[in-house]
Design a protein around this motif. Structure first.
Motif, PDB file in Angstrom:
ATOM      1  N   SER A   1       0.900  -1.510   0.406  1.00  0.00           N
ATOM      2  CA  SER A   1      -0.237  -0.439   0.139  1.00  0.00           C
ATOM      3  C   SER A   1       1.096   0.718   0.030  1.00  0.00           C
ATOM      4  O   SER A   1       1.062   2.168  -1.043  1.00  0.00           O
TER       5      SER A   1
ATOM      6  N   LYS B   1      -4.620  -8.570  -9.805  1.00  0.00           N
ATOM      7  CA  LYS B   1      -5.637  -9.369  -8.911  1.00  0.00           C
ATOM      8  C   LYS B   1      -5.195  -8.351  -7.827  1.00  0.00           C
ATOM      9  O   LYS B   1      -6.347  -7.689  -7.077  1.00  0.00           O
TER      10      LYS B   1
ATOM     11  N   TYR C   1      -4.461  -4.591  -8.002  1.00  0.00           N
ATOM     12  CA  TYR C   1      -6.255  -3.666  -7.460  1.00  0.00           C
ATOM     13  C   TYR C   1      -7.078  -3.932  -6.818  1.00  0.00           C
ATOM     14  O   TYR C   1      -7.118  -3.147  -5.724  1.00  0.00           O
ATOM     15  N   ALA C   2      -6.878  -4.955  -5.903  1.00  0.00           N
ATOM     16  CA  ALA C   2      -7.939  -4.714  -4.881  1.00  0.00           C
ATOM     17  C   ALA C   2      -7.060  -3.675  -3.471  1.00  0.00           C
ATOM     18  O   ALA C   2      -7.644  -3.604  -3.146  1.00  0.00           O
TER      19      ALA C   2
ATOM     20  N   ARG D   1      -5.262  -1.679  -4.460  1.00  0.00           N
ATOM     21  CA  ARG D   1      -5.689  -0.044  -4.650  1.00  0.00           C
ATOM     22  C   ARG D   1      -6.689   0.661  -4.201  1.00  0.00           C
ATOM     23  O   ARG D   1      -7.506   1.873  -4.070  1.00  0.00           O
ATOM     24  N   ASP D   2      -7.925  -0.336  -4.788  1.00  0.00           N
ATOM     25  CA  ASP D   2      -9.108  -0.270  -4.296  1.00  0.00           C
ATOM     26  C   ASP D   2      -9.636   0.644  -3.053  1.00  0.00           C
ATOM     27  O   ASP D   2     -10.599   1.874  -3.567  1.00  0.00           O
ATOM     28  N   VAL D   3      -9.262  -0.228  -2.318  1.00  0.00           N
ATOM     29  CA  VAL D   3      -9.535   0.200  -0.728  1.00  0.00           C
ATOM     30  C   VAL D   3      -8.031   1.417  -0.173  1.00  0.00           C
ATOM     31  O   VAL D   3      -8.116   1.930   0.842  1.00  0.00           O
ATOM     32  N   THR D   4      -7.138   1.500  -1.353  1.00  0.00           N
ATOM     33  CA  THR D   4      -5.878   3.079  -0.704  1.00  0.00           C
ATOM     34  C   THR D   4      -5.614   3.573  -1.303  1.00  0.00           C
ATOM     35  O   THR D   4      -5.496   4.706  -0.825  1.00  0.00           O
TER      36      THR D   4
ATOM     37  N   THR E   1      -5.425   4.296  -4.274  1.00  0.00           N
ATOM     38  CA  THR E   1      -4.724   4.600  -5.433  1.00  0.00           C
ATOM     39  C   THR E   1      -4.838   4.243  -7.239  1.00  0.00           C
ATOM     40  O   THR E   1      -4.213   3.584  -7.406  1.00  0.00           O
ATOM     41  N   VAL E   2      -5.922   3.804  -6.707  1.00  0.00           N
ATOM     42  CA  VAL E   2      -6.314   3.058  -8.147  1.00  0.00           C
ATOM     43  C   VAL E   2      -6.343   4.633  -9.477  1.00  0.00           C
ATOM     44  O   VAL E   2      -5.849   3.880 -10.450  1.00  0.00           O
ATOM     45  N   ASN E   3      -6.275   5.804  -9.248  1.00  0.00           N
ATOM     46  CA  ASN E   3      -6.386   6.506 -10.423  1.00  0.00           C
ATOM     47  C   ASN E   3      -4.889   7.142 -10.287  1.00  0.00           C
ATOM     48  O   ASN E   3      -4.687   8.044 -10.379  1.00  0.00           O
TER      49      ASN E   3
ATOM     50  N   SER F   1      -0.971  -2.158 -15.669  1.00  0.00           N
ATOM     51  CA  SER F   1      -1.877  -3.413 -15.054  1.00  0.00           C
ATOM     52  C   SER F   1      -3.177  -3.633 -16.635  1.00  0.00           C
ATOM     53  O   SER F   1      -3.685  -4.538 -16.824  1.00  0.00           O
TER      54      SER F   1
END
Ligand code: URA
Ligand code: CA
Length: 432
Positions: free
Chosen positions: A39, A162, A165-166, A168-171, A173-175, A183
């Motif tokens: 993270s 995978k 991404y999981a 990034r989704d909750v930290t 950092t997706v964008n 990815s």
């Protein structure tokens, strides 16, 4: 090597080596690097970015983190196309037979997944008998024989992606451009593509909201692909409204067939010609993009692309007569017209809302367990640039149940009206 040192190195904006990146990706995939360190690393990348070379190494490390598809038994250059999330994006159904008819092999691996409408496989299953449960050998054999086949995705591709991404989704950092680009590209490379064509969508409903951001993402992915030895091209295309008129599984197959007959919506046809030209050119089927486009136009006009579609369906046990008789595919018991609530020019049709409407009608999966209604969906009669009077029919919806109020509400929400005529731009940029 210690992960904490690599986090600090990235935090200070320094360039990581191939070995360091491999250490991070393989360590995180096999569990020796914990979530909290990964993270912190993702956040460091978010703020400090990555160089072109780091992005490429990150992509390759992720591509190599699991199974990799070997398409070398197929003759020729295998070109894959990727679209960053369109709604009612019928292009793959048109492109597969169209590009194959120009002699360039299309070895399509597709998933089902979640979404507003089904994936390519779900759509094709609207054709009675058609199936994708074929062995790897059979798949390669069909591509060699007919230049086109579609198979369901199997194996464990890019587990690193995978897992990252999981996280990034909750930290938050997706964008991050380097993380998005690596990815997407890791999945294409693991799927065995020799060359890659990217359709990056831009607009309110898309991941990238402005043409400038979309271009940055496209250039990042083109650079990764080329550095990784996979010739890559991209276009930036519009998502301020859905492509074509059909959204839904059977409806999109019909729209694809109409396009292969040369009677398709002009935006869908043009996008397929531009993307198809890049695929044919990269696949060695023409000397230039212009030649490739002219060749594809000819294949639409002389019926060879349509013939290729029939051969493709038949080879996977689908009934090729659907091409002449759409009633052979699942039909909805209920159709309903949705009418304009005001007069004016249509300025935008929010693709996301249309997608949700289609899903409410049963065309897509809300959860992994949802069962798709192949007959469900909607047809857009009015698009951006059209003038409507209050009460004109804008959309017809197709369903197998009575209470379609929720979908109607989403459709009304999607349509935006104004006093000024808006010229839609279909292709913002071509990146070669
Ligand atoms: N799509 C992907 O596959 N990966 C991302 O990180 C974002 C969008
Ligand atoms: Ca469509």
């Amino acid at each position: 090597m210690r992960m904490v040192d690599l986090i600090v190195k990235k935090q200070q904006g320094k360039e990581l080596t191939k070995e360091e990146i491999n250490f991070i990706i393989s360590g995180f995939t096999n569990g020796t690097i914990p979530d909290y360190q990964m993270s912190a690393f993702a956040m460091a990348v978010y703020f400090q970015d990555m160089t072109d070379n780091e992005r490429m190494e990150m992509t390759m490390a992720m591509a190599e983190s699991g199974d990799q598809i070997d398409l070398s038994a197929i003759e020729g250059i295998k070109v894959d196309k990727h679209s960053t999330g369109g709604v009612g994006d019928t292009t793959t159904l048109v492109l597969a037979p169209l590009v194959a008819s120009a002699g360039v092999p299309v070895a399509k691996m597709s998933g089902r997944g979640l979404g507003h409408t089904g994936g390519t496989i779900d759509k094709l299953e609207s054709v009675p008998g058609f199936h994708v449960e074929i062995s790897e050998e059979k798949f390669m054999e069909l591509v060699n024989k007919n230049k086109v086949a579609v198979v369901g995705q199997s194996g464990d591709l890019t587990p690193a992606d995978k897992k990252i991404y999981a996280l990034r989704d909750v930290t938050g950092t997706v964008n991050s451009l380097p993380l998005i680009a690596s990815s997407i590209m890791s999945k294409k490379i693991a799927s065995g593509a020799d060359a890659i064509v990217l359709d990056v969508k831009v607009g309110a409903g898309a991941f990238m909201k402005t043409p400038e951001d979309a271009e940055k993402l496209a250039r990042a992915m083109v650079s990764i692909g080329n550095l990784a030895g996979r010739k890559t091209m991209a276009i930036i295309s519009d998502m301020s409204q859905p492509l074509g008129r059909a959204v839904g599984n059977t409806l999109e197959v019909e729209e694809a067939i109409e396009t292969l007959k040369g009677n398709g919506p002009k935006d869908l046809e043009e996008l397929c010609l531009v993307l198809g030209a890049q695929m044919v050119y990269l696949g060695g089927g023409a000397e230039s993009l212009e030649d490739a486009k002219a060749l594809l136009k000819e294949k639409l006009t002389n019926g060879e692309a349509l013939e290729q579609f029939k051969i493709f369906l038949e080879a996977q046990d689908g009934n090729p007569n659907v091409v002449e008789d759409y009633s052979l595919m699942p039909q909805a018991s209920i159709t309903k017209d949705v009418k304009a609530t005001e007069s004016g020019y249509i300025t935008e049709i929010t693709a996301d809302d249309i997608g949700v409407a289609a899903m409410k009608l049963g065309a897509g999966r809300e959860t992994q367990e949802s069962v798709i209604d192949l007959a469900a969906g909607l047809m857009l009669h009015k698009k951006v640039d059209d003038y409507v009077e209050k009460g004109d029919v804008i959309v017809t919806l197709y369903a197998n149940f009575e209470d379609t109020a929720e979908a109607e509400k989403m459709i009304q929400q999607a349509y935006h009206y104004g006093k000024e005529k808006v010229e839609p731009v279909l292709i913002h940029k071509v990146i070669t």
